[in-house]
Design a protein around this motif. Structure first.
Motif, short mmCIF file in Angstrom:
data_model
loop_
_atom_site.label_atom_id
_atom_site.label_comp_id
_atom_site.label_asym_id
_atom_site.label_seq_id
_atom_site.Cartn_x
_atom_site.Cartn_y
_atom_site.Cartn_z
N LEU A 41 0.82 -1.21 0.00
CA LEU A 41 0.00 0.00 0.00
C LEU A 41 0.86 1.27 0.00
CD1 LEU A 41 -2.81 1.39 0.38
CD2 LEU A 41 -2.37 1.23 2.84
N VAL A 42 1.83 1.32 0.90
CA VAL A 42 2.64 2.52 1.08
C VAL A 42 3.58 2.76 -0.10
CG1 VAL A 42 4.45 3.54 2.52
CG2 VAL A 42 2.46 2.47 3.60
N LEU A 43 4.15 1.71 -0.66
CA LEU A 43 5.13 1.88 -1.73
C LEU A 43 4.51 1.96 -3.14
CD1 LEU A 43 8.05 -0.47 -0.64
CD2 LEU A 43 7.78 1.99 -0.24
N ARG A 44 3.25 1.62 -3.26
CA ARG A 44 2.64 1.50 -4.59
C ARG A 44 2.82 2.73 -5.47
NH1 ARG A 44 -2.62 -1.58 -6.45
NH2 ARG A 44 -2.45 -1.09 -8.65
N ALA A 45 2.47 3.91 -4.99
CA ALA A 45 2.55 5.12 -5.83
C ALA A 45 3.99 5.37 -6.29
CB ALA A 45 2.00 6.33 -5.08
N ASP A 46 4.95 5.25 -5.38
CA ASP A 46 6.35 5.49 -5.76
C ASP A 46 6.84 4.43 -6.74
OD1 ASP A 46 6.86 7.87 -4.37
OD2 ASP A 46 7.30 6.79 -2.53
#
Length: 177
Positions: free
Chosen positions: A23-28
């Motif tokens: 979830l946290v790393l998805r956008a990056d």
């Protein structure tokens, strides 16, 4: 700041941590053209060491994690993820500050890598991390230990070592936010 605490991770936490990582790393990772839903979770599972990992709970529920892995010349700060719903409330800063204070008392260098373009880099820079090297995906950062206010023994005390198995218990155990 929300009601939070830190506890030692267990093997049973691996899937919650893997999901939070995705979830946290998805956008990056998507921005870098590197997102793979299976791989982002499996890389966490493959390297998960409960003894080096702490789980952050907010209101009694899983909300994040952080790992401090000992290495030959430093400790590696890894898997520092907070649920987006609790980001910006000071919890990450408080956890990082306590971890770094313990490393400072031990005189231990801290290393990490952060994805290129990640907003997390600003948090690390505010806490004294500097870029050591970069590649097309990662920025490798380092923070030397800072001198403590007194040397061990100055007041008849011994410094507390920054052992991964006990950080950042002091703040969480006292209930300070």
């Amino acid at each position: 700041m929300a009601d939070w605490r830190v506890r030692t991770a267990s093997a049973a936490d691996v899937e919650a941590v893997a999901e939070l990582r995705a979830l946290v790393l998805r956008a990056d990772l998507e921005r870098l053209g590197r997102y793979d839903a299976r791989r982002v979770r499996q890389r966490l599972r493959d390297g998960f060491v409960p003894a080096h990992t702490r789980v952050i709970e907010v209101g009694g529920a899983f909300a994040g994690c952080v790992s401090l892995r000992p290495a030959e010349d430093a400790h590696w700060l890894e898997h520092f993820y907070l649920d987006p719903r609790v980001q910006g409330g000071g919890i990450g800063t408080a956890v990082l500050r306590e971890l770094l204070e313990r490393c400072d008392r031990e005189g231990t260098l801290v290393r990490l890598n952060v994805l290129r373009g990640s907003p997390a880099r600003r948090l690390y820079e505010r806490h004294g991390f500097a870029v050591e090297s970069e590649d097309p995906v990662d920025v490798f950062m380092v923070r030397p230990a800072r001198p403590t206010a007194y040397a061990p023994g100055d007041r008849g005390e011994e410094a507390e070592p920054a052992h991964p198995e006990d950080f950042p218990a002091r703040q969480a155990d006292r209930g300070e936010q």
